[in-house]
Enzyme design. Structure first.
Site, short mmCIF file in Angstrom:
data_model
loop_
_atom_site.label_atom_id
_atom_site.label_comp_id
_atom_site.label_asym_id
_atom_site.label_seq_id
_atom_site.Cartn_x
_atom_site.Cartn_y
_atom_site.Cartn_z
N SER A 43 0.87 -1.14 0.00
CA SER A 43 0.08 -0.01 0.10
C SER A 43 1.09 1.35 0.00
O SER A 43 1.84 1.27 -0.81
CB SER A 43 -1.03 0.07 1.35
OG SER A 43 -2.10 0.92 1.33
N ASP B 270 -7.97 -5.21 -7.00
CA ASP B 270 -7.32 -4.03 -6.07
C ASP B 270 -7.45 -2.92 -6.84
O ASP B 270 -6.98 -2.63 -8.00
CB ASP B 270 -5.99 -4.30 -5.36
CG ASP B 270 -5.26 -3.40 -4.57
OD1 ASP B 270 -6.19 -2.34 -4.19
OD2 ASP B 270 -4.31 -3.82 -4.05
N HIS C 123 -7.47 -5.11 -1.48
CA HIS C 123 -6.10 -4.51 -1.56
C HIS C 123 -5.28 -5.28 -0.32
O HIS C 123 -3.97 -5.39 -0.39
CB HIS C 123 -6.47 -3.06 -0.89
CG HIS C 123 -5.23 -2.17 -0.86
ND1 HIS C 123 -4.37 -2.25 -1.84
CD2 HIS C 123 -4.83 -1.65 0.19
CE1 HIS C 123 -3.26 -1.40 -1.28
NE2 HIS C 123 -3.66 -0.73 0.18
#
Ligand SMILES: *[C@@H]1O[C@H](CO)[C@@H](O)[C@H](O)[C@H]1NC(C)=O
Ligand SMILES: *[C@@H]1O[C@H](CO)[C@@H](O)[C@H](O)[C@H]1NC(C)=O
Ligand SMILES: *[C@@H]1O[C@H](CO)[C@@H](O)[C@H](O)[C@H]1NC(C)=O
Ligand SMILES: *[C@@H]1O[C@H](CO)[C@@H](O)[C@H](O)[C@H]1NC(C)=O
Ligand SMILES: *[C@@H]1O[C@H](CO)[C@@H](O)[C@H](O)[C@H]1NC(C)=O
Length: 300
Positions: free
Chosen positions: A176, A232, A288
């Site tokens: 991330s 994602d 994600h």
């Protein structure tokens, strides 16, 4: 294990040390990683996950399952406040014979808010921290500001690790927002380390970080694999129409669970993220955090 990891990375990034005929032909096709190639990512996935743990726990390597995934790891330094400076840690892994640098990410709603907030701009890298890099190379200013905060401490710990353990290998990981910081650190570190150092980058759910010149610089100088899970939304932001481009080295996890190495930058095949997730409405935020071969990221 180490051999398999290198093989997987070479295939995934198309950056094998010497461009043999085999490597070139593999680079042009979308290839599915073997089971052992997929499992060679596992140590790095655990390292990316441990970066979400408080620095006091990574410094003593007592963060629970994410630390136990690499039980022999020897921490050197950790830091960050989880606020304006994401947590990070640096240490040495004897089994992998590499210095590890890991950066914490942020939760899905937070990263998406950051990425879709139009109140950012592309800017050149700080020329003191990134000497010699053209001012045509531009990156997201929020990511750049964040990476600068930990850069001096991370570099110092990496230098300690390289000399204490007589190794030339550094591996930078993150998920991330932590993936963005990992890629920027991977550009930064070699500019300050001995020329015998090899920096490898393995990230998960990485957003776009810079412009075309940045993506090209990364492809020419680094060894990057960025793993994207299913639909994602984070890897498709910020949009290409805003001038952002991914470097090569994508591995896309299909709905079937297969890990496919996608050649080139922003490959538009529907086996790769750009083709599979044409816009945010076709995405699934819950992808994600993974799981990435059984490991869920996003929390300690
Ligand atoms: C996500 O992170 C932000 C910033 O740290 C925090 O304010 C928010 O509560 C978090 N959201 C969730 C769902 O955990
Ligand atoms: C660039 O980084 C150096 C070293 O951290 C810092 O002193 C300087 O203020 C930064 N320059 C800009 C323009 O932010
Ligand atoms: C460090 O590694 C280099 C290269 O592998 C080797 O030549 C050298 O002898 C090693 N030094 C020590 C102190 O182990
Ligand atoms: C790498 O290069 C540095 C600086 O020249 C040197 O001090 C170090 O011993 C080298 N490391 C290895 C493992 O050869
Ligand atoms: C995407 O992958 C295909 C292989 O299926 C390859 O032929 C093509 O060149 C790649 N696209 C880009 C933009 O690299």
């Amino acid at each position: 294990m180490f051999f398999h990891a290198l093989t997987a990375l070479a295939i995934a990034s198309g950056l094998a040390g010497s461009a043999s005929g085999v490597a070139v032909s593999k680079r042009q096709a979308i290839t599915t990683l073997s089971a052992s190639q997929v499992s060679s990512f596992k140590p790095y996935t655990f390292f990316a996950g441990a970066a979400y743990c408080n620095p006091s726990l990574t410094l003593t390597w007592t963060c629970g399952a994410k630390c136990q995934g690499n039980a022999g790891f020897q921490p050197i330094a950790s830091g960050g406040n989880g606020g304006n400076e994401q947590f990070w840690y640096v240490g040495f892994d004897p089994a992998l014979d590499t210095v590890i640098v890991a950066h914490q990410g942020t939760n899905t709603s937070n990263i998406l808010a950051l990425l879709t907030d139009t109140d950012f701009s592309l800017r050149p890298l700080n020329s003191t921290l990134f000497p010699g890099i053209s001012s045509d190379v531009e990156v997201h200013d929020g990511f750049a500001d964040s990476q600068e905060r930990s850069s001096a401490d991370v570099l110092c710990a990496v230098e300690t690790g390289l000399s204490q353990h007589n190794t030339t290998s550094v591996t930078v990981v993150g998920h991330s927002l932590g993936a963005a910081l990992a890629l920027l650190d991977s550009v930064f570190l070699p500019l300050h380390l001995p020329s015998n150092t090899t920096v490898t980058t393995i990230t998960y759910g990485m957003p776009r970080i810079g412009n075309q010149a940045f993506a090209d610089y990364v492809d020419a100088h680094l060894h990057v694999t960025h793993v994207n899970n299913k639909e994602d939304p984070v890897p498709i932001e910020p949009g290409r129409f805003l001038g952002f481009h991914h470097p090569a080295g994508e591995v896309h996890i299909q709905d079937s669970g297969a890990w496919d190495a996608c050649p080139g930058q922003d490959n538009t095949s529907d086996l790769c993220t750009v083709g599979d997730v044409p816009n945010i409405f076709d995405s699934d935020e819950s992808d994600h955090d993974g799981p990435y071969d059984g490991v869920t990221l996003g929390s300690c």
